[in-house]
Design an enzyme around this catalytic site. Structure first.
Site, PDB file in Angstrom:
ATOM      1  N   ASP A 114      36.135  34.771  85.528  1.00 16.65           N
ATOM      2  CA  ASP A 114      36.623  33.713  84.249  1.00 16.65           C
ATOM      3  C   ASP A 114      36.172  32.378  84.280  1.00 16.65           C
ATOM      4  OD1 ASP A 114      39.475  34.094  82.466  1.00 16.65           O
ATOM      5  OD2 ASP A 114      38.873  32.679  82.458  1.00 16.65           O
TER       6      ASP A 114
ATOM      7  N   HIS B 155      39.071  41.588  71.281  1.00 14.09           N
ATOM      8  CA  HIS B 155      40.257  41.864  70.396  1.00 14.09           C
ATOM      9  C   HIS B 155      40.620  40.279  69.417  1.00 14.09           C
ATOM     10  CE1 HIS B 155      44.670  42.175  71.793  1.00 14.09           C
ATOM     11  NE2 HIS B 155      43.570  40.696  72.739  1.00 14.09           N
TER      12      HIS B 155
END
Length: 289
Positions: free
Chosen positions: A155, A195
């Protein structure tokens, strides 16, 4: 209160008296309360400015970094993630709690959706790209405790991933728009990443990942929605609006997924799509031809 009674949120057993209904009782649950607050405060505010964001983009799909409804509503040039991480961490904490109230975000669905233990024959290394604190990776390892699987969680902002339980993951700081440092993993796993971004940004992520893949043993596993072609579920359509307003992203049909993956890297193709029977989630299995 009269309006809420009319909408069946509360009931009025007699004049001047109000009582709970099944709907209002849901609001007593902290996660549901956080979800409603997120939708009213974050999503609705952002959606109220989405028409302005679309006009600024001349009604074309926005480029990465283009102003979104969120940027205009909150008067910031930071994207949603940067804003809730750096400028308003309390909003970020509420968002994280709210996501646990949504069925599609149930961590229990993921390990049952794909035979992750089968990855052991290809080395057993899963790279959870954009995996936050490693919640999903840990759930996978706990579901397959003796499989020999290993997980690296990447991350942009690395946090302490320690939590109760036997599953241990390796944390690695990484921006998925940069070159993927882990080469030849059995799986590069993306959950609810694509998305959040328009097509060109997603293509850039896929290109970086494809360059790190081993042709024979690596695959990309995309855990996201796949919109039905005929009549998509109402929840899926609402998510589509959410993604556009907050991030400039979108939900995609299978045809749109195929187009995106082919446009990112000619060698990539979808070999399988697994749909969950428990939520709107699906996993696309992407390999090198």
């Amino acid at each position: 209160m009269r309006v809420l009674v009319n909408k069946h949120v509360f009931m009025q057993p007699q004049p001047g008296h109000y009582a709970h209904t099944r709907m209002s009782m849901l609001l007593l649950k902290p996660k549901t309360k956080d979800l409603l607050s997120h939708r009213l405060d974050d999503v609705f505010r952002s959606a109220s400015r989405e028409a302005d964001a679309l006009a600024a983009a001349r009604y074309r799909e926005p480029e990465r970094g283009a102003p979104t409804g969120f940027n205009l509503a909150f008067n910031t040039d930071k994207n949603f993630w940067e804003y809730i991480t750096n400028d308003d961490p309390q909003r970020g904490e509420r968002f994280a709690r709210a996501m646990h109230a949504v069925n599609i975000n149930s961590l229990d669905v993921i390990p049952r959706l794909y035979p992750f233990d089968s990855l052991v024959v290809d080395g057993g290394l899963i790279v959870d790209v954009g995996g936050g604190q490693g919640q999903v990776a840990k759930r996978i390892l706990e579901y397959f405790p003796s499989s020999g699987l290993r997980c690296i969680v990447q991350d942009r902002y690395v946090v302490n991933a320690s939590s109760p339980g036997p599953a241990v993951v390796e944390m690695q700081q990484h921006d998925f728009f940069e070159a993927q440092p882990v080469k030849g993993a059995a799986a590069y796993f993306f959950r609810h990443i694509f998305h959040d971004w328009p097509d060109k940004a997603c293509a850039a992520i896929l290109k970086q990942t494809a360059r790190a893949m081993d042709k024979d043993r690596s695959r990309i596993l995309i855990c996201d929605q796949v919109l039905q072609d005929d009549v998509p579920a109402e929840a899926s359509l609402l998510y589509d609006i959410d993604m556009m307003s907050l991030f400039g992203g979108k939900e995609r049909s299978l045809a749109e997924w195929k187009y995106l993956i082919a446009s990112a890297e000619e060698s990539l193709h979808i070999v399988n799509v697994i749909f969950s029977t428990e939520s709107e989630a699906a996993i696309l299995d992407v390999r090198i031809k």
